[in-house]
Design an enzyme around this catalytic site. Structure first.
Site, PDB file in Angstrom:
ATOM      1  N   ARG A  52       0.834  -1.214   0.000  1.00 22.23           N
ATOM      2  CA  ARG A  52       0.000   0.000   0.000  1.00 22.23           C
ATOM      3  C   ARG A  52       0.862   1.254   0.000  1.00 22.23           C
ATOM      4  O   ARG A  52       0.568   2.235  -0.677  1.00 22.23           O
ATOM      5  CB  ARG A  52      -0.946  -0.013   1.208  1.00 22.23           C
ATOM      6  CG  ARG A  52      -1.906   1.164   1.229  1.00 22.23           C
ATOM      7  CD  ARG A  52      -2.938   1.040   2.332  1.00 22.23           C
ATOM      8  NE  ARG A  52      -2.350   1.066   3.652  1.00 22.23           N
ATOM      9  CZ  ARG A  52      -3.056   0.986   4.788  1.00 22.23           C
ATOM     10  NH1 ARG A  52      -4.379   0.835   4.734  1.00 22.23           N
ATOM     11  NH2 ARG A  52      -2.454   1.026   5.958  1.00 22.23           N
ATOM     12  N   LYS A 145      -2.460   7.388   1.068  1.00 23.57           N
ATOM     13  CA  LYS A 145      -2.138   7.603   2.486  1.00 23.57           C
ATOM     14  C   LYS A 145      -1.113   8.730   2.602  1.00 23.57           C
ATOM     15  O   LYS A 145       0.078   8.498   2.848  1.00 23.57           O
ATOM     16  CB  LYS A 145      -1.634   6.303   3.103  1.00 23.57           C
ATOM     17  CG  LYS A 145      -1.868   6.191   4.615  1.00 23.57           C
ATOM     18  CD  LYS A 145      -1.665   4.761   5.050  1.00 23.57           C
ATOM     19  CE  LYS A 145      -1.753   4.605   6.571  1.00 23.57           C
ATOM     20  NZ  LYS A 145      -3.084   4.821   7.116  1.00 23.57           N
TER      21      LYS A 145
END
Length: 281
Positions: A52, A145
């Site tokens: 991620r 993120k």
């Protein structure tokens, strides 16, 4: 060590690590991060978190300058240096180019790598959360993120000032996620969660809940759900790397959930047993 801070190859106790003022995080929040927990010096779901992290960097065109294997090896090495064996492991990369302030950047400059590790236990599995809510006015790249977390900071402070544990974001009537967690519901034995689109962060704990549902033959619906559906759900669940599967029992001062303990308990026990198994000595 009690805590560990790392910056571009140097590490020490967190309060002894100095970051250059020219790091682009100071001016633009120009970076991405990820985080997970460790137990018995084993980092939880490290492959998924690193994947991620690399995806976030790719979406913002940040040249990391290292491989996934390098980062995983480094994190595994650094957690061994801590005195405690239940840890919060955080890392971020800020865009390279430590020069004078400028909005544009050099694509070839390698990123600055930060790591912090400190003692922290995951949330007690039997704890119950109280929730409040706020309109979700964040940008449309919540799946990345990034370091730009002011809306989440404000939302989490809102929860604390209202004697709650989390704030649920909603865009109009549609629930998206929480200040720093994902939120899901169970209704008629079905696990319902917002799809992993640009409106939410694709949580690793969320992904593990989906796998748990498959293993337990619990039907899943990945679709937007409304505030009213949350209020009338049989169960409301909050999940994150530190809150693996937490039952919420209050929303805006009124009782919610606690109507399908069988389904919830099966999910909770599966998730926590997975955590224990993955981090056993």
């Amino acid at each position: 060590m009690k805590t560990l801070g790392y910056y571009n190859g140097k590490y020490d106790e967190i309060d002894k690590i100095m970051i250059p003022m020219s790091d682009r995080s100071h001016w633009f929040g120009d970076g991405v991060y990820d985080a997970t927990c460790a137990r018995n010096y084993k980092t939880m779901a490290i492959d998924e978190h690193v994947d991620r992290f690399f995806n976030s960097a790719r979406l913002l065109n940040i040249n990391l300058g290292f491989t996934k294997e390098y980062l995983k090896d480094l994190l595994n090495e650094l957690v061994q240096k801590l005195d405690d064996d239940e840890l919060f492991v955080y890392w971020q990369a800020t865009r390279g180019g430590n020069g004078l302030r400028s909005h544009n950047y050099d694509k070839e400059q390698k990123a600055n790598l930060w790591i912090t590790i400190c003692p922290e236990k995951i949330t007690d599995k039997d704890r119950e959360y109280k929730l409040t809510s706020m309109e979700d006015t964040r940008f449309l790249h919540c799946n990345i993120k990034t370091l730009n977390l002011i809306p989440s900071v404000v939302a989490y402070q809102h929860a604390k000032e209202n004697n709650c544990d989390e704030t649920v974001f909603h865009r109009g009537d549609i629930v998206t996620e929480c200040a720093h967690s994902n939120v899901h519901i169970i209704k008629d034995k079905k696990f319902i969660t917002h799809p992993a689109d640009e409106y939410i962060l694709p949580g690793i704990a969320r992904a593990h809940l989906l796998k748990a549902c498959k293993a337990l033959n619990i039907e899943v619906e990945e679709r937007p759900f409304t505030v009213d559906e949350l209020i009338n759900a049989d169960e409301v669940i909050v999940s994150s790397s530190g809150d693996l599967c937490i039952r919420a029992t209050e929303f805006e001062g009124k009782a919610v959930g606690k109507k399908d303990s069988d389904t919830f308990d099966r999910l909770k026990e599966y998730i926590y047993q997975e955590w224990l198994e993955c981090t056993k000595k």
